[in-house]
Scaffold this motif. Sequence first.
Motif, PDB file in Angstrom:
ATOM      1  N   LEU B  40       0.861  -1.254  -0.012  1.00 46.23           N
ATOM      2  CA  LEU B  40       0.147  -0.147   0.241  1.00 46.23           C
ATOM      3  C   LEU B  40       0.909   1.306   0.123  1.00 46.23           C
ATOM      4  O   LEU B  40       0.523   2.143  -0.681  1.00 46.23           O
ATOM      5  N   PHE B  41       1.962   1.231   0.695  1.00 51.56           N
ATOM      6  CA  PHE B  41       2.894   2.385   0.889  1.00 51.56           C
ATOM      7  C   PHE B  41       3.669   2.439  -0.537  1.00 51.56           C
ATOM      8  O   PHE B  41       3.511   3.528  -1.091  1.00 51.56           O
ATOM      9  N   LEU B  42       3.589   1.296  -1.437  1.00 49.42           N
ATOM     10  CA  LEU B  42       4.571   1.404  -2.637  1.00 49.42           C
ATOM     11  C   LEU B  42       3.381   1.994  -3.642  1.00 49.42           C
ATOM     12  O   LEU B  42       3.649   2.729  -4.316  1.00 49.42           O
ATOM     13  N   VAL B  43       2.035   1.457  -3.653  1.00 46.02           N
ATOM     14  CA  VAL B  43       0.935   2.297  -4.410  1.00 46.02           C
ATOM     15  C   VAL B  43       0.954   3.649  -4.208  1.00 46.02           C
ATOM     16  O   VAL B  43       0.838   4.581  -5.149  1.00 46.02           O
ATOM     17  N   PHE B  44       1.160   4.035  -2.975  1.00 48.81           N
ATOM     18  CA  PHE B  44       1.250   5.579  -2.735  1.00 48.81           C
ATOM     19  C   PHE B  44       2.508   6.336  -3.475  1.00 48.81           C
ATOM     20  O   PHE B  44       2.112   7.230  -4.079  1.00 48.81           O
ATOM     21  N   ILE B  45       3.565   5.619  -3.505  1.00 51.11           N
ATOM     22  CA  ILE B  45       4.743   6.368  -4.180  1.00 51.11           C
ATOM     23  C   ILE B  45       4.293   6.189  -5.743  1.00 51.11           C
ATOM     24  O   ILE B  45       4.564   7.332  -6.603  1.00 51.11           O
TER      25      ILE B  45
END
Lengths: 316, 730
Positions: B40-45
Amino acid sequence: MDAKDRLNAVIDNIEKVIIGKRNIAELSIVAMLSHGHVLLEDVPGVGKTMLVRALAKSVGADFKRIQFTPDLLPSDVIGVSIYNPKDMEFHFRPGPIMGNIVLADEINRTSPKTQSSLLEAMEEASVTIDGVTMTIPKPFFVMATQNPIEYEGTYPLPEAQLDRFLLKVKMGYPSSKEEVEVLSRSQLSVPIDELEAVISLDELLHLQEEAKKIKVEDSIKSYIVDLARQTRIDPYVYLGVSPRGSIALMKASQAYAMLKGRNYVTPDDVQYLAKFVFGHRIMLRSEARYDGITAEEITERILAKTRVPVQRLVGQ
Amino acid sequence: MSAIRKNTWFMACLYILVFFLLAEWLTPVMTLTSTGHKTLFLVFIVLGLLMALFKVPWTISGPVKLLYIVWFIVHVYTDAFFFSKDAIAFVWSDMQINSQALFSQNWAQTTDIFRTVLFFALLWMAVYLIHYWVSFRLSIFLFYFFTVLFIAVLDTFSPYTGNTAIIRIMVIGLLLAGLLHLARWTERHHIELSGDKIAASVIPLFLAIAGTTAVALYLPKAGPVWPDPVPFITSFSSQAGSGTGGNSVGRIGYGVDDSQLGGSFIGDSSPVFTAEVDDGQYWKVESKDIYTSKGWELTQNVGDVAVYENGDFIKTDFVPGEAGEEDTAVITMDQNFPFVLYPYGTESIQMADSPNYQYDAADQRIETFQQGNVFEPQSYEISYSEPSFSLTALRATAPENLAELPASLDRFLQLPDELPQRVRDLAIEITSSATTVYDKTRAVERYFSNGSFEYSQLDIPVPEEGQDYVDQFLFETQRGYCDNFSTSMVVLLRSLDIPARWVKGFNEGELLETEGTRDIYQITNNNAHSWVEAYMPGVGWMLFEPTIGFTGSSEVEFDVEVDATDPVEREQPERPNPIEEEDDSAAATTEEDNGPNLWDRAADMWNENKAKILWSAAGLLVLAGVLYKIRQKWLPKVLIPYYRSRGENASTFEKAYLRLLKQLELYGIKRREGQTLKSYASYIDSFFGTSDMTRLTRAYEQAVYGGNPESVDWSELQESWENLINRTSG
């Protein structure tokens, strides 16, 4: 009309006759404005005479011409007192020097004696004959020409006398395009005859006074001095630029700044004029001649290495 | 802006590479901090980079990112449906809690959600910064440099292994550097490349990097010349250039091979077992008897081997304490060993599957077998009673008695022939005032708490060829961990003819929870420990703890008035974290030392932290040097607000102009000595394609050469000036 416009009108006027030599016209004006004289060094037939005549006509000045020859005597230049049997008195017949604008053609053709009579007159702006001193009318501007000294049958001007010229200028041949234009213009008429004065002599005298008021910042003065001192320590130089040379450079810069419409001198003015002011004031050693180095190159070198002032001089 | 920045494919390539670089940052952070939801953090990036790539205006991208963060919080922390009433109430109440905590400066009360939001903010900022670097500055070097540094530091100092990460980063960095160089090059020369041409330049780059990477992976690798820079450098500087051999950093934990002690350790908090006991205990595994001057080995086939079964009384070297004080320890193993971890005073063991317990008197290890095969127990119960010692008996331990000890104890007096004499001298010196064997032993134990020794698991060298491990610790490094302290104590005791042995096991561990009188301890690899057992004539084996931070010299009071039967208990401090402990004791020492004078303390501080201070100073110098070197880049950011704030002033313009000249020089366009401002200005303008410099120069000439500074209107020229200053930072 301010000074810049009036002076440019003169230059434009000259350009009608002399094609492609705007810088020479500018320099002549600069010399005239700063009470100086110009030494034109070039071969015959490139328009030296025409330039001076055009200048004279443009300012409505009296134009005289002296052709220097080996047998010319000082009296031929400054004039002579002639005995008039009618009233049994000597009457002074002024020589060609007594004009506003004088062209001294091929000055290095004549004997040093005659040369020095001219140069004294240039320096003092007066002549003394039979104990009577006569002032030459103002403005007084001499443009001397000399053939390149390598030519045979010339008497090179002594160093001290060269110093009396504010600028030494080389005219150079026109470009082929310019020369074609010269041909076209002279086809039908003599352009010089059609020239009209664009400023009066009084105006010129006024502008001469104005030029003295052009601001020279202390840092610029010290820049000029630096340049002059550099010529004195250059290893190739036998005799460097005298303080009179420094003054000349300052005055010429003032006139040039006025010509460019500024009321202050910038280092650019100094740099531009330095090679015309210093060129004939630097006596080279033989080594320089062997190495093929000219006074102009030395000036360029000094200009390149002397620090240009970019700030106000502080604390002096 | 030329075409290359407008080429979406090209920029997309850059952003994809940047994404991978950012992911390299995220991975170790998430692993090391045990943060979940990496995807989910990667998706944010990805979201951030995509919006940056397509130049979505911030009025849209900002709310989208905020929405994502809120969705993340709701999704991760609650079961509520997004946009539902519950979700909004939840977020709202959490915001209130956090803002209250922040306003009252109760940092500890902020919730996890707050930290999550902070983390998101960090990512947001990182994405923005990188976007700026890539799209505007076309330069990523600084970020790339820090990525390499970050991974290298983490790999060195944390359990994170960056072996493959560093290769990936290298490849990504080379690609990025190549692409950005191409972009900068085309812009500098105003070359407009079509898509085909870009591909023609980029594909060879990709191929070249792929080729070199493949070759590099295939080629054999030399071992590291510097196994670990920090201990190497420190030992190098502290040993005055004598150089060290095979230093290595190990991971802490129980190991079998002790023949080569030394080297640094890094923590490892993986659990080994949990113990349910009344009080924290030291868990013994075995002891060793032969000191080789590099480490410990065991004499083979010396003692009797006894076999026991469930519930049998196991006879160890320690007599259990009084009956009625028995405790039961319940051990649950997380890692499996074929032996029993037993507390002092062990009486019997109980475990499922009824294995055999084989107690070896040589190393006091209790191994478990089942039908002749090695058996690894999952959990067991040990009943034990802490041994107690009579003070009277201890006070009767005269040094003369040492000569009459049985020959079976001789192996605990072994010392290598090459042991330096100064170690023996030190032992005599330490114990000169003690009269009994017990007092001598205590004196040696206390010697390590005299303030000159430091507990540390890092920067610990391995003894060199011909160097003694104990000698190195006692006289040169004076810093180390349990192995250094316990081995040194054993050697010192043996040189006094007191039988002693080196014991391995685990300390009490970390108290997890308390249930009534029962404490549950978690023992991890970090708790692997070594200590000392010494033989008191007439009393028997006793446990001693020389390692600082694991005991205090004041903890055992021997009051003469107290009844002689007062038991001397091995007190085990409930201090689970040895490093914190060490800090405490260090602080205590400095407080005591307040007496002397400032200079002495300053000198002490200098001596203790010489390396640190020197390295920090060197670091600061390097930093200052780098900042100075790249001042052209950051100076404009400082100068513009500065000159804005100076306001309308005749001298402001002149100063600003001169500053601009300097800045241009830093940028690389130097004004020649004899060059006038005007010609320089026209060169600058032709270089940047502006007319600002000429404009400024005209005003400056007017002010300086014309002697007319009042004629300058700074507010009018400011824009030109800022424009040029900004260009110089590019």
